[in-house]
Every structure is written in structure tokens, then in C-alpha cells.
Design a protein around this motif. Structure first.
Motif, short mmCIF file in Angstrom:
data_model
loop_
_atom_site.label_atom_id
_atom_site.label_comp_id
_atom_site.label_asym_id
_atom_site.label_seq_id
_atom_site.Cartn_x
_atom_site.Cartn_y
_atom_site.Cartn_z
N ARG A 223 29.43 33.03 62.77
CA ARG A 223 28.48 32.73 63.60
C ARG A 223 28.10 34.61 63.94
O ARG A 223 26.59 34.47 64.46
N GLU A 224 29.05 35.47 64.34
CA GLU A 224 29.31 36.54 65.11
C GLU A 224 28.28 37.22 64.59
O GLU A 224 27.44 38.30 64.96
N LYS A 225 28.15 37.83 62.68
CA LYS A 225 27.46 38.64 62.22
C LYS A 225 26.42 38.41 62.30
O LYS A 225 25.20 39.34 62.31
N THR A 226 26.64 37.05 62.64
CA THR A 226 24.69 36.94 61.92
C THR A 226 23.85 36.81 63.06
O THR A 226 23.00 37.87 63.21
N GLN A 227 24.17 37.07 64.85
CA GLN A 227 23.14 36.90 65.61
C GLN A 227 23.72 38.58 65.68
O GLN A 227 23.16 39.43 66.26
N VAL A 228 24.23 39.51 65.26
CA VAL A 228 24.67 40.84 65.34
C VAL A 228 23.41 41.27 64.48
O VAL A 228 22.68 42.22 64.71
N LEU A 229 22.85 40.97 63.66
CA LEU A 229 22.02 40.72 62.16
C LEU A 229 21.05 40.58 63.13
O LEU A 229 19.17 41.29 63.39
N VAL A 230 20.66 39.48 63.99
CA VAL A 230 19.40 38.86 64.44
C VAL A 230 19.00 39.66 65.33
O VAL A 230 17.71 40.31 66.02
N ASP A 231 19.99 40.48 66.43
CA ASP A 231 19.18 41.21 67.65
C ASP A 231 19.41 42.68 67.38
O ASP A 231 18.31 43.44 68.04
N TYR A 232 20.19 43.33 66.42
CA TYR A 232 19.44 44.12 65.98
C TYR A 232 18.22 44.24 65.25
O TYR A 232 17.11 45.73 65.59
N ALA A 233 18.11 43.72 64.49
CA ALA A 233 16.91 43.76 63.80
C ALA A 233 15.31 43.08 64.42
O ALA A 233 14.63 43.93 64.82
N THR A 234 15.85 43.04 65.49
CA THR A 234 14.50 41.85 66.71
C THR A 234 14.53 43.43 67.36
O THR A 234 13.42 43.26 67.60
N SER A 235 15.53 44.21 67.86
CA SER A 235 15.43 45.27 68.79
C SER A 235 14.65 46.71 67.54
O SER A 235 13.46 46.93 68.25
N PHE A 285 15.90 33.28 61.00
CA PHE A 285 16.94 32.95 60.49
C PHE A 285 17.74 32.57 61.37
O PHE A 285 17.83 33.76 62.36
N ARG A 286 18.85 31.57 61.42
CA ARG A 286 19.85 31.65 61.32
C ARG A 286 20.78 30.54 60.80
O ARG A 286 20.52 30.21 59.88
N ARG A 287 22.19 30.48 61.31
CA ARG A 287 22.95 30.20 60.02
C ARG A 287 23.77 28.50 60.72
O ARG A 287 23.98 28.77 61.54
N PHE A 288 23.39 27.44 59.93
CA PHE A 288 24.53 26.58 60.56
C PHE A 288 25.59 26.42 59.59
O PHE A 288 25.58 26.83 58.01
#
Length: 336
Positions: A223-235, A285-288
Motif C-alpha cells: 500500500r505504501e509503495k502504491t501511494q508513492v507511485l500515485v503521489d509521484y505521478a500526480t506531482s 489506480f489504487r490497490r486493495f
């Protein structure tokens, strides 16, 4: 973002078929806080715009002359004002051929961001605003509307000149209404699509999902790595910059900064080193993930309600389109 040159021309064009009238500026705009703020607001709106396409120039021709004029300007053969005047005249002719379009104020800005040079082109409309004076009297004024962009493009001049094989140094707003509405502006730029932003983004997310699964990560770590990807791509999308695979890999795992990069390189995903991430695809994109008593489940959030249905009362998941590899394993086990 230091502005090297900027100019605004006006095209008076109504959608009633009446002839377009071009009003050319007599000089480039002097340096000012106003033009700095204008370009900043335009860039901010442009970066946040969804549905942009990425591409590169057609070969220079009579149908697509902009790249030739731009080459002369970059080589110093013509100045910025002359280049933009030729471009504005060409844009007016294309507008004249389309009765579906309206004119506006055409902004051309050559600016630098970091070590990279860009050319921004945008057609801006005017809006009426009401202001209150010190004596509490009110007046109506007309201002350029930077919050709505339908026709705009950005050319990465540095990449265009230094990487001739690139197929993504131009980005432009792609109309949801189809080529009939905005095709003339793409023809004006002389751009052909070279990179499928949403498709590349989906491939990146697929590669990331495969990577997470191959690493057999704990739920919290995944979950943490997914959030890193989303935050970086969004930025990156907010800044108008592409996602760099190597940089993303370093952010995903600081202890093994090359792990994700090497995983992609060793697999046949066909991804470019830099990807123009699609904002809408990233937002979906989010992961459960969850594990309990030998059961491990992980899936992307956008699949919920489509391929995966959740019955809250029964506490069950129904999966449609079970992965072939998993089906084969189950069949072999049931036949044993």
C-alpha cells in the motif's frame, strides 16, 4: 520560469461564417509581473487539463509550415515577433476554413523552466468581471480567461532540438468532441500523435502491479509503495513533466533503487524511459490488498464493480475473468 519572449495577437472570428480579422501586435510584450502571472496561470491550467495528447512534428510542408518557421527563429534567422506573426496568419487561415471555431487572443511564449526551454501557444477568451473601486463604485472590465483552455499546446524546444528521435516533445489539448472541432489547431501545430499517454500509463501500472506481486510484499508495504507511485505521478502531471522510470524506481524502494527499473527492463513491457502520465488513469489506480489464513488477495481499485463485485452482507467477492495462470493451477489440482 524566465520568459525570453512573449506576444499576444488577436483573431476576431465568430462562428456565424463571417470573415476572420487578424490584429497583429506591433512588438513583443515587455517584462512585467502581469505577463509572468499570465503565463503562470495558463501553465497551471494547462498542466491540470485532462485528455492531453503527446506527439511530434510532421515533416515541414506547405500544409504544416510551423516547424520550419520555428526552426528559423531558433537558428536566429528571424526574430520572435516575425515568427509569431507568420504563425498567427496561418492560424487565421485555418480558422477561416472552420465555421465551428471562434477566435480569441493568441498567446505565444518562449520560456525556460530549469534547464529546459519551451514554447507555449494558447488561444484565450475574454470574460467580463466586476471590480469595486475605493469609493465603492463598480465597473465592468474584460480580462483574459486563463481558467478555461480548449486550444493550447506546449513544445519542448530542448528535446525537439537535442533528441530528434523523440516522439513526445509536443503536448496539446485533445478535444473530447473529436477532430472536427479541434483538428484545425492540431493541423496548425503540425503535430502527429506519437505516444499513447493513457495506454503507456496503464502499462506502467500493470508493470507495477506485477512487480508488487513478484516481490510478495506485506500488505502495508504494498500500500505504501502504491501511494508513492500515485503521489509521484500526480506531482509530475501537475508540473507538466513526464514520469521517469528510473526516478520512480528510486522513490519506490530507497534501499534497492534499481529494483523496479531493472524489473521493467528485464520484462517485455515496451515502456519508454519517460512516460507522459495520464492524470485520469492515475486517479483511478489504487490497490486493495489483504491476507488472512493462507489467503492473499490484491487488485486495483478500478476493477471493483467491474471485474470484481463485493457483497457486503455475505462478505464475499465475485471475480470475473480469473487469471489464466490461476485457472490452470486450479484445474491441475482438481484433477490430481
Amino acid at each position: 520560469m524566465p520568459i525570453r519572449h512573449a506576444v499576444i495577437h488577436q483573431i476576431d472570428k465568430k462562428p456565424d461564417g463571417s470573415p476572420a480579422a487578424l490584429h497583429l501586435a506591433g512588438a513583443t510584450l515587455p517584462e512585467s509581473v502581469a505577463i509572468d502571472n499570465l503565463l503562470y496561470d495558463v501553465a497551471d491550467t494547462y498542466n491540470a487539463k485532462q485528455g492531453k495528447a503527446w506527439g511530434f512534428f510532421h515533416g515541414e510542408s506547405g500544409a504544416y509550415p510551423l516547424s520550419g518557421w520555428l526552426s528559423k527563429y531558433m537558428a536566429g534567422s528571424t526574430d520572435f515577433l516575425e515568427f509569431t506573426r507568420e504563425a498567427a496568419e496561418h492560424l487565421t487561415r485555418l480558422m477561416e476554413e472552420s465555421n465551428l471555431t471562434t477566435g480569441g487572443h493568441v498567446l505565444f511564449a518562449h520560456y525556460q523552466q530549469g534547464m529546459t526551454e519551451y514554447l507555449a501557444i494558447a488561444i484565450l477568451q475574454q470574460v467580463e468581471t466586476v471590480s469595486v473601486a475605493a469609493d465603492l463604485s463598480v465597473s465592468v472590465s474584460r480580462n483574459l480567461d486563463t481558467t478555461n483552455l480548449s486550444f493550447a499546446a506546449r513544445i519542448c524546444l530542448s528535446e525537439w532540438q537535442n533528441n530528434p528521435k523523440s516522439r513526445q516533445y509536443i503536448s496539446f489539448i485533445k478535444s473530447k468532441s473529436g477532430k472536427k472541432i479541434s483538428g484545425y489547431f492540431q493541423d496548425f501545430i503540425g503535430c502527429q500523435e506519437g505516444v499513447d499517454g493513457p495506454g503507456e500509463t496503464r502499462t506502467l501500472l500493470k508493470a507495477f502491479s506485477d512487480f508488487v506481486e513478484s516481490e510478495d510484499l506485506p500488505e502495508d508495504s504494498a500500500r505504501e509503495k502504491t501511494q508513492v507511485l500515485v503521489d509521484y505521478a500526480t506531482s509530475q502531471t501537475k508540473r507538466g513533466e513526464p514520469v521517469t522510470i528510473e526516478e520512480l524506481s528510486e522513490l519506490i524502494d530507497e534501499d534497492r533503487p534499481k529494483a523496479f527499473f531493472d524489473y521493467i527492463r528485464n520484462k517485455d513491457y515496451g515502456l519508454s524511459p519517460e512516460i507522459p502520465a495520464d492524470k485520469r488513469t492515475i486517479n483511478q489506480f489504487r490497490r486493495f490488498t489483504g491476507r488472512a489464513e493462507g489467503l492473499s488477495i490484491s487488485f486495483e481499485a478500478h476493477l471493483l464493480g467491474k471485474r470484481i463485485e463485493f457483497d457486503q452482507g455475505a462478505g464475499t467477492l465475485m471475480i470475473k475473468g480469473v487469471p489464466t495462470q490461476l485457472v490452470d493451477q486450479i484445474k491441475r489440482a482438481s484433477q490430481a
